[in-house]
Scaffold this motif. Structure first.
Motif, PDB file in Angstrom:
ATOM      1  N   VAL A   6       7.790   2.749   5.677  1.00 30.38           N
ATOM      2  CA  VAL A   6       8.662   3.862   4.971  1.00 30.38           C
ATOM      3  C   VAL A   6       7.810   5.086   4.650  1.00 30.38           C
ATOM      4  CG1 VAL A   6      10.205   4.229   3.237  1.00 30.38           C
ATOM      5  CG2 VAL A   6      10.191   2.150   4.428  1.00 30.38           C
ATOM      6  N   GLN A   7       8.330   6.233   5.023  1.00 22.98           N
ATOM      7  CA  GLN A   7       7.644   7.538   4.688  1.00 22.98           C
ATOM      8  C   GLN A   7       8.602   8.186   3.473  1.00 22.98           C
ATOM      9  OE1 GLN A   7       4.982   8.562   5.638  1.00 22.98           O
ATOM     10  NE2 GLN A   7       4.661   7.277   7.631  1.00 22.98           N
ATOM     11  N   LEU A   8       8.096   8.127   2.244  1.00 17.24           N
ATOM     12  CA  LEU A   8       8.902   8.724   1.103  1.00 17.24           C
ATOM     13  C   LEU A   8       9.160  10.240   1.350  1.00 17.24           C
ATOM     14  CD1 LEU A   8       7.168   6.701  -1.787  1.00 17.24           C
ATOM     15  CD2 LEU A   8       9.286   6.101  -0.580  1.00 17.24           C
ATOM     16  N   LEU A   9       8.348  11.109   2.156  1.00 15.32           N
ATOM     17  CA  LEU A   9       8.483  12.399   2.227  1.00 15.32           C
ATOM     18  C   LEU A   9       9.441  12.659   3.536  1.00 15.32           C
ATOM     19  CD1 LEU A   9       4.950  13.859   1.011  1.00 15.32           C
ATOM     20  CD2 LEU A   9       6.762  13.271  -0.493  1.00 15.32           C
ATOM     21  N   GLY A  10       9.736  11.700   4.097  1.00 20.58           N
ATOM     22  CA  GLY A  10      10.330  11.785   5.495  1.00 20.58           C
ATOM     23  C   GLY A  10       9.818  11.917   6.381  1.00 20.58           C
ATOM     24  N   TRP A  50       6.591  13.206  -6.068  1.00 23.91           N
ATOM     25  CA  TRP A  50       6.766  14.784  -6.162  1.00 23.91           C
ATOM     26  C   TRP A  50       7.242  15.058  -4.669  1.00 23.91           C
ATOM     27  CZ3 TRP A  50       4.447  18.157 -10.246  1.00 23.91           C
ATOM     28  CH2 TRP A  50       5.235  19.419 -10.682  1.00 23.91           C
ATOM     29  N   GLN A  51       8.532  15.371  -4.480  1.00 24.38           N
ATOM     30  CA  GLN A  51       9.121  15.893  -3.319  1.00 24.38           C
ATOM     31  C   GLN A  51       8.717  17.253  -3.134  1.00 24.38           C
ATOM     32  OE1 GLN A  51      10.268  13.839  -0.751  1.00 24.38           O
ATOM     33  NE2 GLN A  51      10.824  12.061  -1.734  1.00 24.38           N
ATOM     34  N   PRO A  52       8.096  17.739  -1.708  1.00 23.65           N
ATOM     35  CA  PRO A  52       8.033  19.174  -1.712  1.00 23.65           C
ATOM     36  C   PRO A  52       9.018  20.031  -1.977  1.00 23.65           C
ATOM     37  CG  PRO A  52       7.079  18.035   0.052  1.00 23.65           C
ATOM     38  CD  PRO A  52       8.003  17.002  -0.742  1.00 23.65           C
ATOM     39  N   GLY A  53       8.782  20.958  -2.948  1.00 20.27           N
ATOM     40  CA  GLY A  53       9.920  22.133  -3.174  1.00 20.27           C
ATOM     41  C   GLY A  53      10.522  21.744  -4.318  1.00 20.27           C
ATOM     42  N   SER A  81       0.895  -1.176  -0.154  1.00 18.12           N
ATOM     43  CA  SER A  81      -0.025   0.032  -0.022  1.00 18.12           C
ATOM     44  C   SER A  81       0.893   1.411   0.078  1.00 18.12           C
ATOM     45  CB  SER A  81      -0.783   0.154   1.474  1.00 18.12           C
ATOM     46  OG  SER A  81      -1.304   1.346   1.535  1.00 18.12           O
ATOM     47  N   VAL A  82       0.541   2.293  -1.023  1.00 22.08           N
ATOM     48  CA  VAL A  82       1.340   3.474  -0.974  1.00 22.08           C
ATOM     49  C   VAL A  82       0.200   4.684  -1.109  1.00 22.08           C
ATOM     50  CG1 VAL A  82       3.155   4.899  -1.996  1.00 22.08           C
ATOM     51  CG2 VAL A  82       3.054   2.316  -2.227  1.00 22.08           C
ATOM     52  N   THR A  83       0.278   5.719   0.041  1.00 21.64           N
ATOM     53  CA  THR A  83      -0.639   6.549   0.072  1.00 21.64           C
ATOM     54  C   THR A  83      -0.340   7.885  -1.000  1.00 21.64           C
ATOM     55  OG1 THR A  83       0.071   7.773   1.754  1.00 21.64           O
ATOM     56  CG2 THR A  83      -1.243   5.865   2.294  1.00 21.64           C
ATOM     57  N   GLN A  84      -0.934   8.648  -1.106  1.00 21.42           N
ATOM     58  CA  GLN A  84      -0.873  10.010  -1.822  1.00 21.42           C
ATOM     59  C   GLN A  84       0.183  10.871  -0.864  1.00 21.42           C
ATOM     60  OE1 GLN A  84      -3.313  10.192   0.190  1.00 21.42           O
ATOM     61  NE2 GLN A  84      -4.137  12.244   0.416  1.00 21.42           N
ATOM     62  N   PHE A  85       0.387  10.499   0.281  1.00 21.87           N
ATOM     63  CA  PHE A  85       1.463  11.265   1.348  1.00 21.87           C
ATOM     64  C   PHE A  85       2.607  10.509   1.374  1.00 21.87           C
ATOM     65  CE2 PHE A  85      -2.265  12.734   4.093  1.00 21.87           C
ATOM     66  CZ  PHE A  85      -2.617  14.063   3.302  1.00 21.87           C
ATOM     67  N   GLY A  86       2.898   9.337   0.469  1.00 20.34           N
ATOM     68  CA  GLY A  86       3.963   8.739   0.571  1.00 20.34           C
ATOM     69  C   GLY A  86       4.235   7.858   1.469  1.00 20.34           C
ATOM     70  N   THR A 139      -3.643  14.007 -12.576  1.00 18.92           N
ATOM     71  CA  THR A 139      -2.989  14.640 -13.603  1.00 18.92           C
ATOM     72  C   THR A 139      -1.412  14.727 -12.966  1.00 18.92           C
ATOM     73  OG1 THR A 139      -3.297  16.907 -12.740  1.00 18.92           O
ATOM     74  CG2 THR A 139      -4.676  15.992 -14.741  1.00 18.92           C
ATOM     75  N   GLY A 140      -0.964  14.188 -11.867  1.00 18.96           N
ATOM     76  CA  GLY A 140       0.112  14.106 -11.004  1.00 18.96           C
ATOM     77  C   GLY A 140       0.618  15.393 -10.537  1.00 18.96           C
ATOM     78  N   GLY A 141      -0.210  16.234 -10.500  1.00 20.63           N
ATOM     79  CA  GLY A 141       0.019  17.623  -9.869  1.00 20.63           C
ATOM     80  C   GLY A 141       0.693  17.760  -8.584  1.00 20.63           C
ATOM     81  N   PRO A 142       1.246  18.817  -8.269  1.00 20.10           N
ATOM     82  CA  PRO A 142       2.201  18.982  -7.102  1.00 20.10           C
ATOM     83  C   PRO A 142       1.705  18.651  -5.872  1.00 20.10           C
ATOM     84  CG  PRO A 142       1.963  21.009  -8.005  1.00 20.10           C
ATOM     85  CD  PRO A 142       1.482  20.061  -8.924  1.00 20.10           C
ATOM     86  N   LEU A 143       0.404  18.864  -5.731  1.00 19.19           N
ATOM     87  CA  LEU A 143      -0.303  18.629  -4.329  1.00 19.19           C
ATOM     88  C   LEU A 143      -0.380  17.104  -4.133  1.00 19.19           C
ATOM     89  CD1 LEU A 143      -3.013  21.476  -4.489  1.00 19.19           C
ATOM     90  CD2 LEU A 143      -0.947  21.539  -3.386  1.00 19.19           C
ATOM     91  N   CYS A 144      -0.399  16.398  -5.109  1.00 18.84           N
ATOM     92  CA  CYS A 144      -0.625  14.827  -4.817  1.00 18.84           C
ATOM     93  C   CYS A 144       0.972  14.424  -5.230  1.00 18.84           C
ATOM     94  CB  CYS A 144      -1.222  14.168  -5.971  1.00 18.84           C
ATOM     95  SG  CYS A 144      -1.696  12.429  -5.679  1.00 18.84           S
ATOM     96  N   SER A 145       1.381  13.850  -3.794  1.00 17.21           N
ATOM     97  CA  SER A 145       3.047  13.813  -3.852  1.00 17.21           C
ATOM     98  C   SER A 145       3.222  12.244  -4.713  1.00 17.21           C
ATOM     99  CB  SER A 145       3.540  13.540  -2.536  1.00 17.21           C
ATOM    100  OG  SER A 145       3.584  14.906  -1.778  1.00 17.21           O
ATOM    101  N   VAL A 146       2.407  11.450  -4.340  1.00 18.73           N
ATOM    102  CA  VAL A 146       2.195  10.073  -5.071  1.00 18.73           C
ATOM    103  C   VAL A 146       1.047   9.795  -5.578  1.00 18.73           C
ATOM    104  CG1 VAL A 146       2.528   7.613  -4.635  1.00 18.73           C
ATOM    105  CG2 VAL A 146       3.974   8.997  -3.397  1.00 18.73           C
TER     106      VAL A 146
END
Length: 430
Positions: free
Chosen positions: A188-192, A241-244, A166-171, A216-223
């Motif tokens: 594991v937290q992909l965004l740290g 998509w890592q923040p920043g 399972s992988v969430t949109q928060f990583g 659309t894979g925009g920046p608000l949806c990290s995974v």
């Protein structure tokens, strides 16, 4: 003595029984969003070139993910309605088998299952994400377990040893037991991990945050996408998509049965990616699209870019792969097929007269299916994968907009789901 021996045999048999082994199916039906762990978007079933509409029905709410289909033809689809978040239908006649609310406290109106991933195992247990958790239901719709997670599982796959990935949109990445839902390894937290010492009042975002950007894979949806899994090596591939950061990345991780390792990351998805990665049959190449109309091939060992092909439109959904033939999905652009030449891609054929409205799929026997806008509506087009030539076409009555997926049943049925919330099932003519 005979009774004792019989008792010993019974105990021995019980100790070695495989009755409780809930196996993943051998590939019949459509057990995951893109059929299998590799996200191949292709079925081993020999596809029919002469279909007819069997039934169609609205489900009462929008659809955001492809229909999953068990080996026995039981269908599962998620939506957002006042009463239900997950529906099950019978392939034969479209009769509803069950519909269940989800979300904390069974709150379907707040559930984000419409954007969540789902997978079906060999005994028709379904695993599906919702607000802050991953659910499992049996074939009758009875809850088996629910495991809390941070966010909504947008990717639900099976690992090589038969657990649930399972992988969430928060990583947040978890490997869960299919039997119990218990975590098999550390999360594991992909965004740290958040630094609560530095930010003691940091609030956890609402579980559904950013889901509107996932399509659309925009920046608000990290995974934003479904992970591609190589069951043999344990590697799996995620778009992040890592923040920043200026662009999204493809990240390779590996699950070895004891823990999850992060192996490499390649930041090259310009504008993000609305397409799930897909693996070649030998596991050596991962294919993915970005929002600058590029299809990319990466070496799975180190993330090295093998080639880049400008398609002229963004890939949306996934990439169908069968016998080395790559057919991208989309809500724009047109139907075309490419072949990987190692250091470049060759366009084998293209149909500029057939616009894409969803996710083309391939079947055994060189037959493919795609939905295209023809006239004022949508049409399911059956095509020859070697040449792209149309061999059959069937109207989707009163269908509008675009589709979110095309799935293939164990008997060659073709299931199409529209974004506005209608199901169409086509069956091979005898």
């Amino acid at each position: 003595m005979t009774l004792a021996a019989a008792g010993l045999l019974t105990l021995t048999a019980c100790g070695s029984t495989t009755v409780d082994d809930i196996r993943v199916g051998p590939g019949k039906g459509w057990p995951a969003a893109f059929h299998d762990a590799r996200n191949s978007g292709a079925s081993p079933v020999t596809g029919s070139r002469n279909l007819s509409l069997s039934w169609a029905r609205p489900i009462g709410g929008p659809i955001g993910a492809p229909v999953t289909v068990g080996e026995d033809g039981q269908m599962f689809v998620t939506s957002r309605t006042p009463t239900c978040a997950i529906f099950s239908f019978q392939m034969e006649n479209g009769r509803k088998r069950f519909c269940n609310p989800m979300g904390p406290g069974g709150n379907s109106s707040a559930a984000s299952a419409i954007a969540a991933g789902a997978a079906v195992d060999g005994t028709t247990n379904v695993y599906v994400g919702d607000d802050g958790g991953l659910y499992s239901f049996n074939a009758l719709g009875q809850p088996r377990w629910r495991t809390p997670v941070a966010g909504v599982p947008v990717s639900v796959q099976f690992t090589g040893d038969g657990n649930v990935l399972s992988v969430t949109q928060f990583g947040q990445v978890d490997v869960l037991s299919r039997q119990t839902g218990h975590r098999e390894v550390s999360t594991v937290q992909l965004l740290g991990e958040p630094d609560f010492l530095k930010f003691p009042n940091l609030a956890r975002p609402a579980d559904g945050t950013g889901l509107e950007d996932c399509a659309t894979g925009g920046p608000l949806c990290s995974v934003a996408n479904v992970s591609a899994v190589d069951g043999d090596s344990g590697r799996f591939f995620v778009t992040v998509w890592q923040p920043g950061q200026r662009a999204a990345s493809v990240e390779a991780l590996r699950y070895d049965g004891k823990e999850i390792h992060r192996e490499w990351s390649a930041e090259l998805l310009n504008g993000g990616s609305g397409a799930s990665p897909a693996l070649s049959a030998d596991g050596s190449t991962v294919y993915v699209g970005d929002n600058e109309n590029r299809l990319l091939a990466l070496d799975t060992a180190d993330g090295r870019t093998k080639w880049v092909q400008d398609l002229g439109f963004p890939v949306r959904g996934g990439i169908s792969i069968s016998d080395g033939l790559l057919i991208p999905s989309g809500d724009e652009g047109h139907l075309l097929a490419l072949r990987d030449q190692g250091d470049s891609a060759e366009i084998v054929w293209e149909r500029k007269d057939l616009g894409l409205r969803g996710r083309p799929v391939q079947t055994s026997g060189g037959t493919g299916y795609t939905v295209a806008p023809i006239g004022t509506g949508l049409t399911l087009v059956t095509f020859d994968t070697a040449t792209g030539a149309t061999v059959d076409s069937d109207e989707l009555p009163d269908a509008e907009g675009t589709t979110v997926g095309t799935s293939i049943g164990a008997e060659g049925e073709v299931v199409v789901a529209t974004r506005i919330g209608e199901l169409f099932v086509f069956k091979p003519e005898k």
